[in-house]
Design an enzyme around this catalytic site. Sequence first.
Site, PDB file in Angstrom:
ATOM      1  N   ASP A  59       2.855   2.659   4.369  1.00  0.00           N
ATOM      2  CA  ASP A  59       3.766   3.106   5.431  1.00  0.00           C
ATOM      3  C   ASP A  59       3.392   2.291   6.658  1.00  0.00           C
ATOM      4  O   ASP A  59       2.328   2.505   7.254  1.00  0.00           O
ATOM      5  CB  ASP A  59       3.573   4.601   5.678  1.00  0.00           C
ATOM      6  CG  ASP A  59       4.398   5.098   6.877  1.00  0.00           C
ATOM      7  OD1 ASP A  59       5.014   4.265   7.579  1.00  0.00           O
ATOM      8  OD2 ASP A  59       4.388   6.319   7.110  1.00  0.00           O
ATOM      9  N   VAL A  60       4.250   1.368   7.067  1.00  0.00           N
ATOM     10  CA  VAL A  60       3.875   0.430   8.142  1.00  0.00           C
ATOM     11  C   VAL A  60       3.714   1.140   9.488  1.00  0.00           C
ATOM     12  O   VAL A  60       3.148   0.573  10.422  1.00  0.00           O
ATOM     13  CB  VAL A  60       4.882  -0.734   8.285  1.00  0.00           C
ATOM     14  CG1 VAL A  60       4.979  -1.527   6.995  1.00  0.00           C
ATOM     15  CG2 VAL A  60       6.259  -0.249   8.755  1.00  0.00           C
ATOM     16  N   ASN A  86       9.014  -6.750   6.996  1.00  0.00           N
ATOM     17  CA  ASN A  86      10.424  -6.537   6.662  1.00  0.00           C
ATOM     18  C   ASN A  86      10.827  -5.065   6.719  1.00  0.00           C
ATOM     19  O   ASN A  86      12.007  -4.757   6.888  1.00  0.00           O
ATOM     20  CB  ASN A  86      10.645  -7.114   5.247  1.00  0.00           C
ATOM     21  CG  ASN A  86      11.949  -6.696   4.642  1.00  0.00           C
ATOM     22  OD1 ASN A  86      12.993  -7.230   4.969  1.00  0.00           O
ATOM     23  ND2 ASN A  86      11.903  -5.702   3.738  1.00  0.00           N
ATOM     24  N   TYR A 150      17.122   0.826  17.321  1.00  0.00           N
ATOM     25  CA  TYR A 150      17.044  -0.328  16.416  1.00  0.00           C
ATOM     26  C   TYR A 150      17.148  -1.637  17.211  1.00  0.00           C
ATOM     27  O   TYR A 150      16.351  -2.564  16.998  1.00  0.00           O
ATOM     28  CB  TYR A 150      18.187  -0.212  15.402  1.00  0.00           C
ATOM     29  CG  TYR A 150      18.213  -1.258  14.317  1.00  0.00           C
ATOM     30  CD1 TYR A 150      17.285  -1.259  13.284  1.00  0.00           C
ATOM     31  CD2 TYR A 150      19.199  -2.240  14.299  1.00  0.00           C
ATOM     32  CE1 TYR A 150      17.332  -2.198  12.263  1.00  0.00           C
ATOM     33  CE2 TYR A 150      19.266  -3.180  13.281  1.00  0.00           C
ATOM     34  CZ  TYR A 150      18.330  -3.163  12.268  1.00  0.00           C
ATOM     35  OH  TYR A 150      18.383  -4.101  11.268  1.00  0.00           O
ATOM     36  N   LYS A 154      14.233  -4.377  17.428  1.00  0.00           N
ATOM     37  CA  LYS A 154      14.420  -5.744  16.921  1.00  0.00           C
ATOM     38  C   LYS A 154      14.280  -6.776  18.043  1.00  0.00           C
ATOM     39  O   LYS A 154      13.745  -7.865  17.832  1.00  0.00           O
ATOM     40  CB  LYS A 154      15.770  -5.861  16.215  1.00  0.00           C
ATOM     41  CG  LYS A 154      15.870  -5.043  14.925  1.00  0.00           C
ATOM     42  CD  LYS A 154      14.846  -5.478  13.879  1.00  0.00           C
ATOM     43  CE  LYS A 154      15.148  -4.864  12.508  1.00  0.00           C
ATOM     44  NZ  LYS A 154      14.186  -5.302  11.485  1.00  0.00           N
TER      45      LYS A 154
END
Length: 245
Positions: A59-60, A86, A150, A154
């Site tokens: 789990d990053v 990713n 998001y 990003k």
Amino acid sequence: MTRVVLVTGAAHGIGAATARAFAAEGDDVLVTDVDIRAAKEVAGGITAAGGRATAHRLDVGSDTSWQVLSDEVRAEHRPPGVIVNNAYRNTVARADELPASDWEATLNVTLGGVYRSVRTFHDTLTAARGAVVNVASVHALLAWPAHPAYAAAKGGVVALTRQLSFDYAPEVRVNAVLPGSIDTRVWDTGTSADRALAERQATLGRFGRPDEIASVVLFLAGDAASYITGVAIPVDGGQTTTVAT
Ligand SMILES: NC(=O)c1ccc[n+]([C@@H]2O[C@H](COP(=O)([O-])OP(=O)(O)OC[C@H]3O[C@@H](n4cnc5c(N)ncnc54)[C@H](O)[C@@H]3O)[C@@H](O)[C@H]2O)c1
């Protein structure tokens, strides 16, 4: 020389295609994901085809999870010299409708995962004179409706890519790809109007395939990109170069 390549979010979509692409080059791939069942299927498919891969739960967004993986791969003498960040998380809602917990979780996974990857493996990346490739998004450049966390995450990944490339040069190159609309399960919930719009927005008039992202990730991780660091390359069929008409 065989590289050990860690891919996060490698159980599905772009991550799975990337894991397969590295394995096809002869690399030893750490197929990591929260979905361990699907990660095992990806790793099993690679080994069945004669490649080298193992599946690991990661789990990053969790410090503990990175520590467990680090202990495991160091004990196996398979520390990564290449990392592909990713994995991501997203909740579609305008800021006023987005719960704070979703905001925090999206930043923690999508942006925080990149930070944790380098914090955990900066020594093995450096020893390998390796590379990090971050899978960002065209959302780092342009706004679409209702993606505040998001887009922020990003955009952060692109800035962090630049920063890490500076701090870990010259041993470690750090770059990003910015996918446009790529045909993965993410689009399964989209309406046919959503899909048609995405196709129209791309100059090339179609969705991208996961392997079309994987090939650019492979390039950025490899010797062919030995003089490229700190950049973010759109792989979007031209989506960010024009206004759809
Ligand atoms: N598909 C697109 O149109 C598109 C466009 C731009 C960017 N991207 C980016 O590409 C990357 C891959 O997306 P995809 O379309 O292949 O999605 P996907 O849903 O097919 O795959 C994402 C993977 O991440 C895993 N994951 C989720 N949370 C995780 C966590 N906390 N730790 C580890 N793994 C976790 C999931 O289990 C899944 O296997 C993402 O970074 C996404 O933002 C995709």
